[in-house]
Scaffold this motif. Structure first.
Motif, PDB file in Angstrom:
ATOM      1  N   TYR A   6       0.846  -1.183   0.000  1.00 25.69           N
ATOM      2  CA  TYR A   6       0.000   0.000   0.000  1.00 25.69           C
ATOM      3  C   TYR A   6       0.879   1.230   0.000  1.00 25.69           C
ATOM      4  O   TYR A   6       2.036   1.186   0.415  1.00 25.69           O
ATOM      5  CB  TYR A   6      -0.900   0.031   1.233  1.00 25.69           C
ATOM      6  CG  TYR A   6      -1.941  -1.065   1.241  1.00 25.69           C
ATOM      7  CD1 TYR A   6      -2.991  -1.055   0.340  1.00 25.69           C
ATOM      8  CD2 TYR A   6      -1.864  -2.103   2.150  1.00 25.69           C
ATOM      9  CE1 TYR A   6      -3.937  -2.067   0.346  1.00 25.69           C
ATOM     10  CE2 TYR A   6      -2.807  -3.107   2.167  1.00 25.69           C
ATOM     11  CZ  TYR A   6      -3.845  -3.079   1.259  1.00 25.69           C
ATOM     12  OH  TYR A   6      -4.779  -4.070   1.262  1.00 25.69           O
ATOM     13  N   CYS A   7       0.328   2.338  -0.446  1.00 29.69           N
ATOM     14  CA  CYS A   7       1.052   3.608  -0.479  1.00 29.69           C
ATOM     15  C   CYS A   7       1.534   3.968   0.921  1.00 29.69           C
ATOM     16  O   CYS A   7       2.704   4.232   1.134  1.00 29.69           O
ATOM     17  CB  CYS A   7       0.148   4.691  -1.059  1.00 29.69           C
ATOM     18  SG  CYS A   7       0.775   6.362  -0.889  1.00 29.69           S
ATOM     19  N   GLY A   8       0.626   4.006   1.884  1.00 30.79           N
ATOM     20  CA  GLY A   8       0.994   4.259   3.265  1.00 30.79           C
ATOM     21  C   GLY A   8       1.123   5.711   3.659  1.00 30.79           C
ATOM     22  O   GLY A   8       1.326   6.016   4.833  1.00 30.79           O
ATOM     23  N   THR A  15      -5.417   8.687   8.488  1.00 31.18           N
ATOM     24  CA  THR A  15      -5.283   7.257   8.253  1.00 31.18           C
ATOM     25  C   THR A  15      -4.302   7.012   7.103  1.00 31.18           C
ATOM     26  O   THR A  15      -4.105   7.883   6.258  1.00 31.18           O
ATOM     27  CB  THR A  15      -6.644   6.628   7.901  1.00 31.18           C
ATOM     28  OG1 THR A  15      -7.132   7.244   6.707  1.00 31.18           O
ATOM     29  CG2 THR A  15      -7.643   6.812   9.022  1.00 31.18           C
ATOM     30  N   CYS A  17      -2.940   5.806   3.516  1.00 34.75           N
ATOM     31  CA  CYS A  17      -3.526   5.606   2.191  1.00 34.75           C
ATOM     32  C   CYS A  17      -3.441   4.129   1.839  1.00 34.75           C
ATOM     33  O   CYS A  17      -2.405   3.491   2.032  1.00 34.75           O
ATOM     34  CB  CYS A  17      -2.758   6.443   1.167  1.00 34.75           C
ATOM     35  SG  CYS A  17      -3.292   6.199  -0.528  1.00 34.75           S
ATOM     36  N   THR A  18      -4.519   3.575   1.299  1.00 33.16           N
ATOM     37  CA  THR A  18      -4.551   2.155   0.961  1.00 33.16           C
ATOM     38  C   THR A  18      -4.485   1.917  -0.546  1.00 33.16           C
ATOM     39  O   THR A  18      -4.705   0.800  -1.004  1.00 33.16           O
ATOM     40  CB  THR A  18      -5.819   1.489   1.521  1.00 33.16           C
ATOM     41  OG1 THR A  18      -6.961   2.165   1.007  1.00 33.16           O
ATOM     42  CG2 THR A  18      -5.816   1.526   3.036  1.00 33.16           C
ATOM     43  N   LYS A  20      -2.726   1.403  -4.262  1.00 35.04           N
ATOM     44  CA  LYS A  20      -1.526   0.698  -4.700  1.00 35.04           C
ATOM     45  C   LYS A  20      -0.485   1.726  -5.156  1.00 35.04           C
ATOM     46  O   LYS A  20      -0.818   2.719  -5.803  1.00 35.04           O
ATOM     47  CB  LYS A  20      -1.846  -0.226  -5.864  1.00 35.04           C
ATOM     48  CG  LYS A  20      -2.707  -1.403  -5.494  1.00 35.04           C
ATOM     49  CD  LYS A  20      -2.930  -2.274  -6.707  1.00 35.04           C
ATOM     50  CE  LYS A  20      -3.824  -3.448  -6.379  1.00 35.04           C
ATOM     51  NZ  LYS A  20      -4.088  -4.269  -7.559  1.00 35.04           N
ATOM     52  N   CYS A  28       1.530   6.109  -4.185  1.00 30.89           N
ATOM     53  CA  CYS A  28       0.535   6.123  -5.256  1.00 30.89           C
ATOM     54  C   CYS A  28       0.652   7.441  -6.032  1.00 30.89           C
ATOM     55  O   CYS A  28       1.403   8.343  -5.657  1.00 30.89           O
ATOM     56  CB  CYS A  28      -0.873   5.973  -4.678  1.00 30.89           C
ATOM     57  SG  CYS A  28      -1.461   7.400  -3.747  1.00 30.89           S
TER      58      CYS A  28
END
Length: 77
Positions: A6-8, A15, A17-18, A20, A28
Motif C-alpha cells: 500500500y502507499c501508506g 489514516t 492511504c490504501t 496501490k 501512489c
C-alpha cells in the motif's frame, strides 16, 4: 504468497492511504509516485519549448477550422 503493498502516506484524516503504489515506486499517484516534472534548467527549457510548439499547432488548427466556417465543436458559425 505475494505481500500486498500500500502507499501508506497519511491522508487528511490521518489514516494511511490504501491505494496501490505506482509501478517501481513506493507511493501512489496522489502522494508523489507520479513524475514531478523537470528538475534541471535544461529540462525545464525543453518542456517549455515543447508546450509552445503544441500551442502553435493548436492555434493553426483553430484558425483553419474558423476559416472553414466551424467553431471548436465542429458546428457551423
Amino acid at each position: 504468497m505475494e505481500t500486498l503493498m500500500y502507499c501508506g502516506a497519511k491522508t487528511p484524516d490521518g489514516t494511511p492511504c490504501t491505494a496501490k503504489p505506482m509501478v517501481g515506486k513506493l507511493r501512489c499517484y496522489k502522494h508523489g509516485g507520479a513524475s514531478t516534472g523537470a528538475k534541471t534548467a535544461e529540462g525545464r527549457k525543453r518542456q517549455s519549448e515543447g508546450a509552445k510548439a503544441r500551442w502553435v499547432e493548436i492555434k493553426q488548427a483553430l484558425a483553419m477550422a474558423r476559416s472553414m466556417g466551424q467553431d471548436n465543436n465542429g458546428a457551423r458559425i
